[in-house]
Design an enzyme around this catalytic site. Structure first.
Site, short mmCIF file in Angstrom:
data_model
loop_
_atom_site.label_atom_id
_atom_site.label_comp_id
_atom_site.label_asym_id
_atom_site.label_seq_id
_atom_site.Cartn_x
_atom_site.Cartn_y
_atom_site.Cartn_z
N ALA A 66 0.87 -1.17 0.00
CA ALA A 66 0.00 0.00 0.00
C ALA A 66 0.90 1.22 0.00
CB ALA A 66 -0.88 -0.02 1.24
N GLY A 111 0.63 -4.90 0.96
CA GLY A 111 -0.61 -4.96 0.17
C GLY A 111 -0.43 -5.69 -1.16
N GLU A 114 -0.79 -9.26 -0.35
CA GLU A 114 -2.20 -9.50 -0.05
C GLU A 114 -3.03 -9.55 -1.34
OE1 GLU A 114 -1.77 -6.23 2.81
OE2 GLU A 114 -2.84 -7.50 4.25
N GLU A 134 4.63 -4.97 7.37
CA GLU A 134 3.88 -3.89 8.02
C GLU A 134 4.38 -3.56 9.42
OE1 GLU A 134 2.53 -6.27 6.18
OE2 GLU A 134 1.01 -5.40 4.86
C1 HXC Z 1 4.96 4.40 -1.50
C2 HXC Z 1 6.85 3.43 -2.35
C3 HXC Z 1 6.51 2.20 -1.76
C4 HXC Z 1 5.30 2.13 -1.01
C5 HXC Z 1 8.37 1.97 -2.80
N1 HXC Z 1 8.00 3.23 -2.97
N2 HXC Z 1 7.48 1.31 -2.06
N3 HXC Z 1 6.07 4.51 -2.21
N4 HXC Z 1 4.56 3.25 -0.91
N5 HXC Z 1 4.88 0.99 -0.46
C6 HXC Z 1 8.70 4.28 -3.71
C7 HXC Z 1 9.92 4.80 -2.96
O1 HXC Z 1 9.54 5.75 -2.01
C8 HXC Z 1 10.72 5.39 -4.08
O2 HXC Z 1 10.17 6.65 -4.43
C9 HXC Z 1 10.44 4.44 -5.25
O3 HXC Z 1 9.23 3.76 -4.91
C10 HXC Z 1 11.55 3.41 -5.42
O4 HXC Z 1 11.74 2.76 -4.17
P1 HXC Z 1 13.17 2.63 -3.48
O5 HXC Z 1 12.95 2.44 -2.03
O6 HXC Z 1 14.07 3.79 -3.88
O7 HXC Z 1 13.71 1.32 -4.17
P2 HXC Z 1 14.68 0.22 -3.53
O8 HXC Z 1 15.81 0.86 -2.79
O9 HXC Z 1 15.01 -0.71 -4.64
O10 HXC Z 1 13.82 -0.54 -2.45
C11 HXC Z 1 12.67 -1.28 -2.88
C12 HXC Z 1 11.81 -1.69 -1.63
C13 HXC Z 1 11.51 -0.44 -0.80
C14 HXC Z 1 12.59 -2.72 -0.78
C15 HXC Z 1 10.54 -2.35 -2.17
O11 HXC Z 1 10.96 0.57 -1.68
C16 HXC Z 1 10.52 -0.67 0.29
O12 HXC Z 1 10.87 -1.21 1.33
N6 HXC Z 1 9.28 -0.24 0.07
C17 HXC Z 1 8.24 -0.35 1.07
C18 HXC Z 1 7.75 -1.77 1.17
C19 HXC Z 1 6.70 -1.91 2.25
O13 HXC Z 1 6.97 -1.65 3.43
N7 HXC Z 1 5.50 -2.30 1.85
C20 HXC Z 1 4.38 -2.46 2.78
C21 HXC Z 1 3.64 -1.17 2.87
S1 HXC Z 1 2.41 -1.22 4.09
P3 HXC Z 1 11.11 7.94 -4.68
O14 HXC Z 1 10.11 9.04 -4.92
O15 HXC Z 1 11.94 8.10 -3.47
O16 HXC Z 1 11.90 7.57 -5.91
C22 HXC Z 1 1.15 -2.07 3.42
C23 HXC Z 1 -0.04 -2.15 4.35
C24 HXC Z 1 -1.28 -2.65 3.67
O17 HXC Z 1 1.18 -2.53 2.34
C25 HXC Z 1 -2.49 -2.43 4.54
C26 HXC Z 1 -2.94 -1.04 4.61
C27 HXC Z 1 -4.36 -0.86 5.14
#
Ligand code: HXC
Length: 257
Positions: A66, A111, A114, A134
């Site tokens: 998400a 997400g 999921e 998360e």
């Molecule tokens: C918003 C995201 C994102 C996310 C990546 N990006 N994941 N933006 N939401 N979930 C964006 C980054 O901010 C970045 O934007 C661009 O995508 C590239 O990501 P990087 O981090 O620079 O790439 P990398 O170093 O290769 O790392 C990849 C990654 C990392 C390991 C996937 O991005 C990461 O850890 N992302 C978050 C993963 C996560 O925690 N997902 C769960 C979310 S919570 P910019 O603008 O800086 O270039 C969830 C809850 C669901 O899903 C339920 C809710 C109700």
């Protein structure tokens, strides 16, 4: 006009959906979810639908979760509404009456995982990374992960993943049953084409019935579920597909469904 967030490629009723927000690794924000729900509303109305494949744009990510930027400032009420929107959309994907397959081409986190769990099965590229991270953000899965993950991989492995937030590679995802197959990313396209051919060649009503029997039966006790199977099996004999399929076998030709 704003760019599409869900690309649609329709090949004779096998519809490929591509989540297209590559700059954010295809993270699901409310705009993506709204567009996906609108697409699903159209697909639900189609009698000619035979399968749905869902993937993410680019070579790095299926869906990285998400959208954290959007979620960051949410109040509890807004968070509940966001989760509700996602749950409703994902459920509609899951309950499409045709096979729904996730082509996981990279990061499949939060997400994203999921979303993949709501698909009937998933295949992954060998560089795919899975996880429910998360807890690292101070929240729990909210798009169904605490419920669909244990149903797919068992409660112990689900608890391992949702409480540690650790990421696993495609091979481990395969070993625990989170995905059905792993292949080099370059082969995902050929797999999708092969699947399209297979699904197009099978009796469409039979495929729908088989999915219904598995899905609906899972929520019932065994005897009720077996009765459901028998009812759906008998239904096959009321249409033309069974007669065409069995006649084709006897006449040593390909069926024409
Ligand atoms: C918003 C995201 C994102 C996310 C990546 N990006 N994941 N933006 N939401 N979930 C964006 C980054 O901010 C970045 O934007 C661009 O995508 C590239 O990501 P990087 O981090 O620079 O790439 P990398 O170093 O290769 O790392 C990849 C990654 C990392 C390991 C996937 O991005 C990461 O850890 N992302 C978050 C993963 C996560 O925690 N997902 C769960 C979310 S919570 P910019 O603008 O800086 O270039 C969830 C809850 C669901 O899903 C339920 C809710 C109700």
């Amino acid at each position: 006009m704003s760019e599409k967030l869900i690309e649609i490629d329709d090949r004779d009723g096998i519809v490929r959906l591509t989540i297209t927000r590559p700059k954010a690794l295809n993270a699901l924000n409310s705009a993506v979810l709204a567009e996906l729900e609108a697409v699903l509303t159209d697909l639900e109305k189609r009698d000619d639908l035979r399968g749905v494949l869902i993937t993410g744009a680019g070579e790095k990510s299926f869906v990285a979760g998400a959208d954290i930027t959007e979620m960051r400032e949410k109040t509890p009420e807004e968070a509940r509404a966001f989760a509700g929107q996602a749950l409703r959309t994902i459920k509609r994907l899951e309950t499409l009456p045709v096979p729904v397959v996730a082509l996981v081409n990279g990061f499949c986190l939060g997400g994203g995982c999921e979303l993949a769990l709501a698909c009937d099965w998933a295949v992954a590229s060998d560089n795919a990374v899975f996880g429910q991270p998360e807890v690292l953000l101070g929240v729990i899965p909210g798009f169904g992960g605490t419920q669909r993950l244990p149903r797919r991989v068992g409660p112990a492995m689900a608890l391992d993943l949702v409480t540690t937030g650790r990421k696993i590679d495609a091979q481990e995802a395969l070993r625990i049953g989170l995905v059905n197959r792993v292949m080099p990313q370059a082969e995902l396209e050929a797999y999708a084409d092969e699947l399209t051919k297979q699904l197009s060649g099978n009796g469409p009503l039979a495929v729908r019935g088989a999915k219904q029997a598995v899905h609906d039966g899972m929520d019932q006790d065994l005897d009720s579920a077996l009765a459901l199977e028998t009812a759906l099996f008998a239904c096959c004999f009321a249409g033309e597909e069974q007669s065409e399929g069995m006649s084709a076998f006897v006449e040593k030709r390909k069926p024409n469904f």
